[in-house]
Every structure is written in structure tokens, then in C-alpha cells.
Design a protein around this motif. Structure first.
Motif, PDB file in Angstrom:
ATOM      1  N   PRO A 297       0.802  -1.215   0.013  1.00 40.16           N
ATOM      2  CA  PRO A 297      -0.058  -0.012  -0.009  1.00 40.16           C
ATOM      3  C   PRO A 297       0.927   1.206  -0.052  1.00 40.16           C
ATOM      4  O   PRO A 297       2.082   1.165   0.626  1.00 40.16           O
ATOM      5  CB  PRO A 297      -0.787  -0.129   1.482  1.00 40.16           C
ATOM      6  N   ASN A 298       0.352   2.191  -0.640  1.00 39.94           N
ATOM      7  CA  ASN A 298       1.045   3.462  -0.837  1.00 39.94           C
ATOM      8  C   ASN A 298       1.515   3.965   0.540  1.00 39.94           C
ATOM      9  O   ASN A 298       2.612   4.769   0.539  1.00 39.94           O
ATOM     10  CB  ASN A 298       0.345   4.540  -1.711  1.00 39.94           C
ATOM     11  N   GLN A 299       0.747   3.934   1.638  1.00 41.55           N
ATOM     12  CA  GLN A 299       1.128   4.665   2.785  1.00 41.55           C
ATOM     13  C   GLN A 299       2.134   4.004   3.415  1.00 41.55           C
ATOM     14  O   GLN A 299       2.889   4.650   4.297  1.00 41.55           O
ATOM     15  CB  GLN A 299      -0.019   4.539   3.696  1.00 41.55           C
ATOM     16  N   TYR A 300       2.546   2.722   3.094  1.00 41.26           N
ATOM     17  CA  TYR A 300       3.793   2.253   3.606  1.00 41.26           C
ATOM     18  C   TYR A 300       5.058   2.420   3.110  1.00 41.26           C
ATOM     19  O   TYR A 300       6.108   1.961   3.671  1.00 41.26           O
ATOM     20  CB  TYR A 300       3.446   0.838   3.970  1.00 41.26           C
TER      21      TYR A 300
ATOM     22  N   GLU B 229      11.243   3.644   2.731  1.00 40.55           N
ATOM     23  CA  GLU B 229      12.502   4.281   2.554  1.00 40.55           C
ATOM     24  C   GLU B 229      13.253   4.769   3.789  1.00 40.55           C
ATOM     25  O   GLU B 229      14.336   4.944   4.036  1.00 40.55           O
ATOM     26  CB  GLU B 229      11.900   5.540   1.509  1.00 40.55           C
ATOM     27  N   LYS B 230      12.269   5.225   4.841  1.00 42.39           N
ATOM     28  CA  LYS B 230      12.779   5.913   6.002  1.00 42.39           C
ATOM     29  C   LYS B 230      13.577   4.603   6.741  1.00 42.39           C
ATOM     30  O   LYS B 230      14.612   4.875   7.243  1.00 42.39           O
ATOM     31  CB  LYS B 230      11.549   6.373   7.109  1.00 42.39           C
ATOM     32  N   GLY B 231      13.208   3.344   6.687  1.00 39.05           N
ATOM     33  CA  GLY B 231      13.944   2.397   7.224  1.00 39.05           C
ATOM     34  C   GLY B 231      15.390   2.170   6.911  1.00 39.05           C
ATOM     35  O   GLY B 231      16.288   1.852   7.236  1.00 39.05           O
TER      36      GLY B 231
ATOM     37  N   VAL C  44      -4.673  -6.229   9.178  1.00 34.42           N
ATOM     38  CA  VAL C  44      -4.851  -5.904  10.402  1.00 34.42           C
ATOM     39  C   VAL C  44      -3.536  -5.730  11.060  1.00 34.42           C
ATOM     40  O   VAL C  44      -3.486  -4.506  11.480  1.00 34.42           O
ATOM     41  CB  VAL C  44      -5.484  -7.126  11.081  1.00 34.42           C
ATOM     42  N   ASP C  45      -2.575  -6.218  10.669  1.00 30.61           N
ATOM     43  CA  ASP C  45      -1.272  -6.221  11.505  1.00 30.61           C
ATOM     44  C   ASP C  45      -0.281  -5.417  10.865  1.00 30.61           C
ATOM     45  O   ASP C  45       0.919  -5.200  11.459  1.00 30.61           O
ATOM     46  CB  ASP C  45      -0.690  -7.737  11.818  1.00 30.61           C
ATOM     47  N   SER C  46      -0.486  -5.158   9.696  1.00 31.16           N
ATOM     48  CA  SER C  46       0.628  -4.168   9.023  1.00 31.16           C
ATOM     49  C   SER C  46       0.767  -2.686   9.638  1.00 31.16           C
ATOM     50  O   SER C  46      -0.299  -2.144   9.927  1.00 31.16           O
ATOM     51  CB  SER C  46       0.350  -4.091   7.630  1.00 31.16           C
ATOM     52  N   SER C  47       1.984  -2.381   9.431  1.00 31.82           N
ATOM     53  CA  SER C  47       2.239  -0.852  10.400  1.00 31.82           C
ATOM     54  C   SER C  47       3.218  -0.364   9.777  1.00 31.82           C
ATOM     55  O   SER C  47       4.183  -1.194   9.095  1.00 31.82           O
ATOM     56  CB  SER C  47       2.182  -1.135  11.839  1.00 31.82           C
ATOM     57  N   GLU C  48       3.476   1.063   9.918  1.00 28.78           N
ATOM     58  CA  GLU C  48       4.801   1.546   9.589  1.00 28.78           C
ATOM     59  C   GLU C  48       5.977   1.094  10.177  1.00 28.78           C
ATOM     60  O   GLU C  48       7.069   0.956   9.486  1.00 28.78           O
ATOM     61  CB  GLU C  48       4.671   3.116   9.455  1.00 28.78           C
TER      62      GLU C  48
END
Length: 247
Positions: free
Chosen positions: A82-85, A90-92, A122-126
Motif C-alpha cells: 500500500p502507498n501509505q507504507y 524508504e525511512k527504514g 490488520v497487523d501491518s504498520s509503518e
């Protein structure tokens, strides 16, 4: 200047201003990069509601030695990530670039392409995608012919002609290379030299010793070059020891 000037200033601070000074050797600003390309895939797991592992971010990244700073390329198609991730990925990677991989020095001149992945509704996050990005980048980096880069400086060394042999021999022993030679007034020789910075950190004192205080030099950064493997292994081992001591 030289260690003599440093010692004089430290004594002045101590006796005139009653200030204790802690000194240490300046660290050479090494850098890390790669000479090849590699793919990596990392599966970040989290357990929710029981022992079942849940995939939170699977992706691959490819790095190559483009020698053009850091470039992050979003090659995701079909919404695999997803685009929001994607900014989290890149930040990581950027966080890992700052920490280094093999020696704790900054990583430069790599290109990373994110072209596949998956997520959990459900469990995906930044945070999960950042972690997966760092781990995959570490793996890719280690399989892409990692090397250590060292700063190389240009020097102009001014000496009386009778010390020419001693100074040129000393420069050669420091992995240096004489690229030019000019004649100055009064039998003065001006040597133009390219040499790794790590080899001339105390050169003011050493040149004074060779020439009886009659030599002088100027120095400026030229470029970065690959550290020979034997020396790189020593630097990496030392960095690991220092990291273990800090822990």
C-alpha cells in the motif's frame, strides 16, 4: 598544526583556566558502499491471538554501486505494498544507511529498488515495514560485494632538496603516490602527493622529525577510494570491538 601546538594549548587550559581536557585520536571518516548488485527478501512476523505467524511486510530490495548518492526507487505495481507504507520502507533504509552495516560508518552510493511485497490488513504498520526494510537492506548489502571507502588527500610538501630521498621513501611507505614535483627558490623542492588520510594524521610531527623542522605541507581532501582488503579487515574488526565495549 602539530601535536606540540595541541599540547601547549592543553597545558594553557589546565594551568591558566583550571580546565581538565580529555583528548582522543580523531576518527577517520570512512564510508561504506557496494560494488555489485543483490536481491533480498525479509519476512517480518508478529503473533496475534495465538502461535500463528502473520506476515507484516515481505519485500525485496536491490542495490547497485551507481556512485551517485542514495536513490530509492518505487517499482511496486498492483498495490502489492500500500502507498501509505512505502515512505516507511524508504525511512527504514535511510536509518540503516546512517548506522552502516560492516563498520558503523555511513553507507553511500547505493540504489535501492522496492519491487515486491505483501501486507496484512490488520497487523501491518509503518514500524513493521521499517523493520522489514532495514533487515532486507542489510541482507542485500552483504551480498553485493560490500567495501570500505577511505578519504584520500592531496598534499604539497615543501622541503630542502637534501631530504628528498627520505621524504619520498616515507611517503611510499604510507601508501602514498607522488604525482608531481616542482623546484622552488634556494634549493627547495615541492612534492605533490596523493595519500590516504589515515596514513598522515600525525604527519606534521613526523615531517618535522625527518627534516629537522625545515619541512612544511598543505593538505586538502581529494576523493574517496576503496580500502585494501587487509586494512579493511583490521578497521572492521576494530569497529566491532568498540561496539562490543560500548554494549
Amino acid at each position: 598544526m602539530s601535536t606540540l601546538h595541541v599540547d601547549i594549548m592543553i597545558e594553557r587550559l589546565k594551568h591558566r583556566f583550571e580546565v581538565e581536557v580529555v583528548t582522543s585520536e580523531p576518527k577517520i571518516p570512512y564510508k561504506e558502499t557496494i560494488l555489485g548488485t543483490a536481491d533480498a527478501r525479509y519476512r517480518h512476523k508478529k503473533q496475534t491471538g495465538g502461535p500463528r505467524p502473520v506476515r507484516r511486510g515481505i519485500h525485496k530490495d536491490r542495490a547497485d554501486g551507481a556512485r551517485a548518492g542514495f536513490e530509492f526507487v518505487d517499482d511496486i505495481v498492483g498495490g502489492r505494498v500500500p502507498n501509505q507504507y512505502i515512505p516507511a520502507v524508504e525511512k527504514g533504509i535511510r536509518e540503516q544507511l546512517a548506522k552502516g552495516i560492516i563498520s558503523g560508518n555511513v553507507v553511500e552510493d547505493v540504489r535501492v529498488s522496492l519491487y515486491d511485497g505483501s501486507y496484512h490488513a490488520v497487523d501491518s504498520s509503518e514500524a513493521a515495514f521499517k523493520t522489514a526494510a532495514r533487515k532486507a537492506f542489510q541482507d542485500a548489502f552483504m551480498h553485493a560485494k560490500p567495501v570500505l571507502l577511505e578519504p584520500v588527500v592531496n598534499m604539497e610538501i615543501t622541503i630542502p632538496s637534501e631530504f628528498m630521498g627520505d621524504v619520498t621513501g616515507d611517503i611510499n611507505s604510507r601508501r602514498g603516490r607522488i604525482v608531481g614535483m616542482d623546484q622552488g627558490p634556494g634549493g627547495i623542492q615541492i612534492l605533490k602527493v596523493v595519500v590516504p588520510l589515515s596514513e598522515v594524521m600525525r604527519y606534521a610531527t613526523e615531517l618535522r622529525s625527518i627534516t629537522g623542522g625545515r619541512g612544511a605541507f598543505t593538505m586538502e581532501l581529494s576523493h574517496y577510494d576503496v580500502v585494501p582488503q587487509r586494512i579493511a579487515e583490521q578497521i572492521i574488526s576494530q569497529a566491532k570491538r568498540e561496539e562490543e565495549e560500548e554494549e
